[in-house]
Enzyme design. Sequence first.
Site, PDB file in Angstrom:
ATOM      1  N   PHE A 140       1.261  -0.991  -0.134  1.00 18.34           N
ATOM      2  CA  PHE A 140      -0.135   0.132   0.415  1.00 18.34           C
ATOM      3  C   PHE A 140       0.991   1.345   0.127  1.00 18.34           C
ATOM      4  O   PHE A 140       0.990   1.389   1.150  1.00 18.34           O
ATOM      5  CB  PHE A 140      -1.197  -0.389   1.223  1.00 18.34           C
ATOM      6  CG  PHE A 140      -1.933   1.457   1.339  1.00 18.34           C
ATOM      7  CD1 PHE A 140      -3.393   1.066   0.265  1.00 18.34           C
ATOM      8  CD2 PHE A 140      -1.427   2.036   1.677  1.00 18.34           C
ATOM      9  CE1 PHE A 140      -3.466   2.193   0.100  1.00 18.34           C
ATOM     10  CE2 PHE A 140      -2.471   3.802   1.553  1.00 18.34           C
ATOM     11  CZ  PHE A 140      -3.678   3.178   0.647  1.00 18.34           C
ATOM     12  N   ASP A 225       9.608   2.884   1.653  1.00 15.98           N
ATOM     13  CA  ASP A 225       8.557   4.483   1.975  1.00 15.98           C
ATOM     14  C   ASP A 225       8.089   3.829   3.354  1.00 15.98           C
ATOM     15  O   ASP A 225       7.297   3.015   3.809  1.00 15.98           O
ATOM     16  CB  ASP A 225       7.252   3.256   1.233  1.00 15.98           C
ATOM     17  CG  ASP A 225       6.242   4.202   2.100  1.00 15.98           C
ATOM     18  OD1 ASP A 225       6.176   4.742   2.211  1.00 15.98           O
ATOM     19  OD2 ASP A 225       4.502   3.881   0.930  1.00 15.98           O
ATOM     20  N   LYS A 254       2.959  11.292   6.882  1.00 16.66           N
ATOM     21  CA  LYS A 254       2.358  10.839   8.088  1.00 16.66           C
ATOM     22  C   LYS A 254       2.755  11.770   8.979  1.00 16.66           C
ATOM     23  O   LYS A 254       2.099  13.553   9.181  1.00 16.66           O
ATOM     24  CB  LYS A 254       1.990   9.466   8.477  1.00 16.66           C
ATOM     25  CG  LYS A 254       1.117   8.995   7.885  1.00 16.66           C
ATOM     26  CD  LYS A 254       1.256   7.222   7.843  1.00 16.66           C
ATOM     27  CE  LYS A 254       0.346   6.480   6.823  1.00 16.66           C
ATOM     28  NZ  LYS A 254      -1.232   6.567   6.381  1.00 16.66           N
TER      29      LYS A 254
END
Length: 400
Positions: A140, A225, A254
């Site tokens: 994801f 990531d 984030k």
Amino acid sequence: MKSRELIEMTERHSAQNYAPLEVVIRSGQNAWVEDVDGQRYIDCLSAYSAVNFGHQNPRITRAAHAQLDALTIISRAFYADTYAYLCKELCELSGKDKVLVMNSGAEAVETALKAARKWGYEEKGIPDNKAEIIVFADNFHGRTTTIVGFSTSPLSQKGFGPFAAGFRAVPFGDAAAVEAAITSNTAGVLFEPILGEGGIIIPPDGFIRSLREICSRRKVLMVADEIQTGLCRTGKLFACQHEDVEPDMYILGKSLGAGIVPISAVLANADVMRVFTPGTHGSTFGGNPFACAVAREVVALIREEKPQERAAELGAHMLARLKAMRSKVVKEVRGRGMMIGVDIDPAAGTAKDFCKKIIHEGVLCKDTRMQTVRLAPPLTISRQDLDLALDRIIGVFERA
Ligand SMILES: Cc1ncc(COP(=O)(O)O)c(C=O)c1O
């Protein structure tokens, strides 16, 4: 307005269907949030690791307020002071030479893909438009069309094609499959050190080190990531450090914005980043002074407070308590630092069924995949609040 009315109103007007979990939150303070009906909850989801340092962290809100009174954005023809400082401080924190600051996680992933491809053409001599990137099953990395194009989730993909070419997916944690998939046109390997949305899946020991060795030997960029795992969540600054590995590129997002602003970053050395020349990449809001001021305070907080140590200690405590519970419905508990997944036996119901019960007990959590309950409290949670949350969570699993 009450939660129920607000949910109905949102569903009438919002195109995003989150399948919400019954409560509408109004305020938050460190690990606690309150809904519009006055109920309090311990937040064990942390906006998917976007509030690693707690809701309303005083030092970060102070920095945000100060910057609001100074400057929030400037035309991109000019540098802003906060941007200059943030670039230097992020490079120092990560050990990389250069940073490219963007807004969302997906945008940073796109930026890293552009960098890897251009590096592939210029450094490796890959023929035009033939660059390949290796990705992993159950990845994801966001929701843009390029990114969902290499997702292996039919729900993420269906109806959104045609997709960009040049991606090959191999099983997660399988170094031999990576080696076999690399061709002379491979520019990079994009990976999550732990699959987040893919179900809190930790790769076999040694996988990240093998990936490093393969990427170096085959001249392929190793692109981590760390949008969900980075910035202390797993008990280290970066999750790659659990195997003492330094990838060629870090992607952050984030918690870099502390839950206040969307801000993301790609970090790499100058030999890769030199592919971005004037006019080849950019964004109106990327690196805006307001977001940079918040991110600077996040970097300072990490340097001064070392939240990764807290994540390691409290995460070990969480894992030990969850592993020791006596539950007929839990099949597996796994995690690293404060990023934990609890697998539910399908015969007992879905993870979402259990999340609803846990929320009813006053703890926010969320399912990922059908059978995994994800637990990721803010790293700033007190031990007492963490134990209270665990009492409630474990109570639900043991009574089932
Ligand atoms: C590992 C990872 N990469 C990328 C993203 C996308 O980030 P954003 O939602 O900010 O675009 C996410 C979001 O959950 C993520 O977990």
